[in-house]
Design an enzyme around this catalytic site. Sequence first.
Site, PDB file in Angstrom:
ATOM      1  N   HIS A 240       0.901  -1.088  -0.168  1.00  0.00           N
ATOM      2  CA  HIS A 240      -0.095  -0.009  -0.041  1.00  0.00           C
ATOM      3  C   HIS A 240       1.056   1.179  -0.036  1.00  0.00           C
ATOM      4  O   HIS A 240       1.924   1.286   0.898  1.00  0.00           O
ATOM      5  CB  HIS A 240      -1.093  -0.027   1.253  1.00  0.00           C
ATOM      6  CG  HIS A 240      -1.960   0.965   1.247  1.00  0.00           C
ATOM      7  ND1 HIS A 240      -1.666   2.568   1.313  1.00  0.00           N
ATOM      8  CD2 HIS A 240      -3.342   1.031   0.833  1.00  0.00           C
ATOM      9  CE1 HIS A 240      -2.868   2.681   1.304  1.00  0.00           C
ATOM     10  NE2 HIS A 240      -3.938   2.184   0.989  1.00  0.00           N
ATOM     11  N   ARG A 292      -3.142   1.325  -3.973  1.00  0.00           N
ATOM     12  CA  ARG A 292      -3.008  -0.017  -4.176  1.00  0.00           C
ATOM     13  C   ARG A 292      -3.513  -0.589  -5.285  1.00  0.00           C
ATOM     14  O   ARG A 292      -4.530  -0.004  -5.886  1.00  0.00           O
ATOM     15  CB  ARG A 292      -3.409  -1.070  -3.151  1.00  0.00           C
ATOM     16  CG  ARG A 292      -4.525  -0.518  -2.484  1.00  0.00           C
ATOM     17  CD  ARG A 292      -5.161  -1.315  -1.182  1.00  0.00           C
ATOM     18  NE  ARG A 292      -6.145  -0.681  -0.153  1.00  0.00           N
ATOM     19  CZ  ARG A 292      -6.924  -1.371   0.458  1.00  0.00           C
ATOM     20  NH1 ARG A 292      -6.893  -2.755   0.342  1.00  0.00           N
ATOM     21  NH2 ARG A 292      -7.841  -0.657   1.030  1.00  0.00           N
ATOM     22  N   ASP A 298      -6.469   8.572  -5.660  1.00  0.00           N
ATOM     23  CA  ASP A 298      -7.035   9.583  -4.694  1.00  0.00           C
ATOM     24  C   ASP A 298      -5.793  10.547  -4.619  1.00  0.00           C
ATOM     25  O   ASP A 298      -4.473  10.206  -4.828  1.00  0.00           O
ATOM     26  CB  ASP A 298      -7.015   8.693  -3.271  1.00  0.00           C
ATOM     27  CG  ASP A 298      -7.313   9.285  -2.285  1.00  0.00           C
ATOM     28  OD1 ASP A 298      -7.122  10.545  -2.141  1.00  0.00           O
ATOM     29  OD2 ASP A 298      -7.762   8.670  -1.252  1.00  0.00           O
ATOM     30  N   CYS A 300      -4.498  11.883  -2.094  1.00  0.00           N
ATOM     31  CA  CYS A 300      -3.430  11.812  -0.983  1.00  0.00           C
ATOM     32  C   CYS A 300      -2.135  10.974  -1.439  1.00  0.00           C
ATOM     33  O   CYS A 300      -0.989  11.385  -0.882  1.00  0.00           O
ATOM     34  CB  CYS A 300      -4.055  11.489   0.134  1.00  0.00           C
ATOM     35  SG  CYS A 300      -4.181   9.752   0.285  1.00  0.00           S
ATOM     36  N   TYR A 301      -2.199  10.074  -2.330  1.00  0.00           N
ATOM     37  CA  TYR A 301      -1.434   9.335  -2.931  1.00  0.00           C
ATOM     38  C   TYR A 301      -0.139  10.239  -3.665  1.00  0.00           C
ATOM     39  O   TYR A 301       0.790   9.561  -3.987  1.00  0.00           O
ATOM     40  CB  TYR A 301      -1.653   8.053  -3.467  1.00  0.00           C
ATOM     41  CG  TYR A 301      -2.596   7.225  -2.701  1.00  0.00           C
ATOM     42  CD1 TYR A 301      -2.131   6.983  -1.439  1.00  0.00           C
ATOM     43  CD2 TYR A 301      -4.030   6.929  -2.925  1.00  0.00           C
ATOM     44  CE1 TYR A 301      -2.990   6.039  -0.534  1.00  0.00           C
ATOM     45  CE2 TYR A 301      -4.646   6.107  -1.969  1.00  0.00           C
ATOM     46  CZ  TYR A 301      -4.224   5.593  -0.876  1.00  0.00           C
ATOM     47  OH  TYR A 301      -4.920   5.104   0.049  1.00  0.00           O
ATOM     48  N   HIS A 386      -6.254  15.795   3.188  1.00  0.00           N
ATOM     49  CA  HIS A 386      -6.275  15.875   1.601  1.00  0.00           C
ATOM     50  C   HIS A 386      -5.615  17.123   1.208  1.00  0.00           C
ATOM     51  O   HIS A 386      -4.685  16.986   0.096  1.00  0.00           O
ATOM     52  CB  HIS A 386      -7.404  15.406   0.971  1.00  0.00           C
ATOM     53  CG  HIS A 386      -7.577  13.895   0.901  1.00  0.00           C
ATOM     54  ND1 HIS A 386      -8.607  13.527   1.982  1.00  0.00           N
ATOM     55  CD2 HIS A 386      -7.477  12.898   0.040  1.00  0.00           C
ATOM     56  CE1 HIS A 386      -8.659  12.346   1.629  1.00  0.00           C
ATOM     57  NE2 HIS A 386      -8.060  11.934   0.825  1.00  0.00           N
TER      58      HIS A 386
HETATM   59  C1  FPP Z   1      -6.609   2.171   3.141  1.00  0.00           C
HETATM   60  O1  FPP Z   1      -7.491   3.036   2.971  1.00  0.00           O
HETATM   61  C2  FPP Z   1      -5.506   2.831   4.012  1.00  0.00           C
HETATM   62  C3  FPP Z   1      -4.623   2.179   4.625  1.00  0.00           C
HETATM   63  C4  FPP Z   1      -4.531   0.793   4.389  1.00  0.00           C
HETATM   64  C5  FPP Z   1      -3.604   3.109   5.290  1.00  0.00           C
HETATM   65  C6  FPP Z   1      -2.831   4.167   4.687  1.00  0.00           C
HETATM   66  C7  FPP Z   1      -1.726   4.674   5.295  1.00  0.00           C
HETATM   67  C8  FPP Z   1      -1.165   6.026   5.098  1.00  0.00           C
HETATM   68  C9  FPP Z   1      -2.069   6.768   4.212  1.00  0.00           C
HETATM   69  C10 FPP Z   1       0.028   6.312   5.611  1.00  0.00           C
HETATM   70  C11 FPP Z   1       0.037   7.333   6.912  1.00  0.00           C
HETATM   71  C12 FPP Z   1       1.173   7.753   7.181  1.00  0.00           C
HETATM   72  C13 FPP Z   1       1.595   7.922   8.742  1.00  0.00           C
HETATM   73  C14 FPP Z   1       2.664   8.814   8.711  1.00  0.00           C
HETATM   74  C15 FPP Z   1       0.649   8.047   9.638  1.00  0.00           C
HETATM   75  P1  FPP Z   1      -8.822   2.889   2.061  1.00  0.00           P
HETATM   76  O2  FPP Z   1      -8.878   1.403   1.793  1.00  0.00           O
HETATM   77  O3  FPP Z   1      -9.730   3.634   2.430  1.00  0.00           O
HETATM   78  O4  FPP Z   1      -8.140   3.469   0.554  1.00  0.00           O
HETATM   79  P2  FPP Z   1      -7.631   2.891  -0.709  1.00  0.00           P
HETATM   80  O5  FPP Z   1      -8.723   2.081  -1.454  1.00  0.00           O
HETATM   81  O6  FPP Z   1      -6.829   4.093  -1.501  1.00  0.00           O
HETATM   82  O7  FPP Z   1      -6.674   1.638  -0.486  1.00  0.00           O
END
Ligand code: FPP
Length: 495
Positions: A240, A292, A298, A300-301, A386
Site C-alpha cells: 500500500h 494499491r 486518490d 493523497c497518494y 487531503h
Molecule cells: C486504506 O484506506 C489505507 C490504509 C491501509 C493506510 C494508509 C496509510 C497511510 C495513508 C500512511 C499514513 C502515514 C503516516 C505517517 C501516519 P482505503 O481502503 O480507504 O484506501 P484505498 O482504497 O486507497 O487503499
Amino acid sequence: MVRHTPNDSFPTSTSQLQFETEEVLAKHLPPADSTVKPALQRNSHLKFLVRLLTQGFPTRYVAQDASQPWLVYWILQAFSIMQVGMDPGNKRRAIDRILACQHPDGGFGGGPSHEAHLLPTYAAVCSLAIAGSPGENGGWDQIDRKKMYEFFMSLKQADGSFTVSRLGEVDVRGIYCLLAVATLLNLLTPELVDGTAAFIASCQTYEGGFACASFPFYTSESQTPSTLLSSPRPPLGEAHGGYTFCAVASWVLLQPFSSLQSQPASINTRNLLRWLVQMQGLDIELGGFRGRTNKLVDGCYAWWVGGCFSLLDGLDEIAERGPELQEPVHDEKAEDGAEDGNDWVDEDVDSDPWNTDALQEYVLYAAQHPAGGLRDKPPKSADAYHTLYCLSGLSAAQHKMKPESGHKKALEALWESNSDISFGLEGENEKKVLDDEIKKEVYTRALSWAEDLSKKRVIVGGEQNRLNATHPLFNLTVTHTDGVMAYFYGQPAPP
Ligand code: FPP
C-alpha cells in the site's frame, strides 16, 4: 468519448467503481483545444485552512478527536508549502494545543490526557518544528526528550519493530514516525534501531511495495531476536502506498546504521520502483496515483506514492548502482531467460520514471475543491488531510529533491569545526567516538537534501503555481528541518 480501463467483459463492483471514477475525472479535463492554464487556487485554499484554524472544525471531524496534533500539523505544513507564515497569536495557540497533548511519561497523545502514541508524536513534533522555537515558551525546550527516548525504548519489540503505543499494534507507520522524530530531535541510537531495518525489509511484498507489518513466527518461548528474524516472515497484508512511503523513508533514515545492524537486510529496489510506477493512473485518471493495485486514484497518494520517487535518490542501493543494474530477485521470467517485462526502466537514468506533469494535472484539475481546500477526487469534499497531502504531492512533482554530496561535505566540515554540534566527546573512549561519527552521519545525511536545480521540472500552469519544496523524509520545509535539527544537535544526546 472516454477510453475506459477494460474490464475483460467481466464487470465487478470494483470495475464499475473504476468506470464511474473515470467518467467523473474525464469531466474535469479541459477541452483539448483549451488554452486556459490550470491555476492553483491558493487564496481559496488558504481561506479554507484559516477557517478551520480560527473557527474550529465542523462536526464531521469528530472522528478525528484523537488526531488533534495531526489537524494542527496538516494546516501548519500546508501554510508552509504555500509559502505563508503564521501570525504570533496562531503560533502560540498551536504550540499550547500541542504541548497539552504531551504525555507525562513521554511522547504525545492524540489529545490532552490521551495515551502517548507514535503517530500523534510525529505530528506534534513537526507542528512544533514549524510554529515553535527555543526558549521558555517556544515549545522546543518543553519537549521532554529524555522521557520521549524512554517511551520509544519501551515500545521496542524483539524483532526490531515497535508497537505504536504501550500494548498497541506494530505498524510501519509507527516506525516511520518514531524514526523521523528521533532523527529531528537527536534521539537516534544504535540500540534504539537495532533490528529495525530487517523488520522493514520483511514487509516488502511480492509486488514490490510494502505492507503494514509482517508475521512473526514464534516457534518457542525461548526464541531470540536472531532466530526470530531468520525465520520466514511473510508480509502482513498487501502493498500500500501509505505503508510504502513509511517503509522507504524509514529505510533511508536507517542507512547511517546499516553497518551496525545485527541482522543483515536488503530490499528489492527494482521491484519497488516498478510497483511505484504502476501506481500512477492512466491518462483517463489524469495521472493521479492509487494506493494499491486495482483501487481508485486518490489525491493523497500524490504524496504517499509520488513522494517515494524522491526517496529513491536517498537509497544507497540506487545511488551506488542505479536502479537498472539491480538484479531481479523474484523475477521468474527473467530467470528463465524470457523477456523480463522490465521495459518500464528508462534507458536514460537521468529522466524521471514517473509522469510529474500528469500528477500536477490531477491535483490542479481534479483535486482542488471549487470552494477551497483539496480532496481525494471529485465530487468529494475537501478536508485538512487531503489539502496537505495533495499540496505535498504537487510540490514533490514540481521539485526534484535529492541528497547533494557537496552539501553533505560542507555540513561535515561545519560539524567538525563547530563545537556546539560535536557533543558527547568529553571522554575519548571508542564508543563516544563511534557515537559521534554516527550522529554526524545522521545529521549530515538528513540535511544534505536539496533541490536538484540541474533537473528543473515544468511547473504546470506556470510560475504562479510554484510551491515551496518539502523535505522528502519529513514533509517539513528544508528551512524548518534545518532549524529544528541545528538546535537539537546542539543539545546533549539521550541518556
Ligand atoms: C486504506 O484506506 C489505507 C490504509 C491501509 C493506510 C494508509 C496509510 C497511510 C495513508 C500512511 C499514513 C502515514 C503516516 C505517517 C501516519 P482505503 O481502503 O480507504 O484506501 P484505498 O482504497 O486507497 O487503499
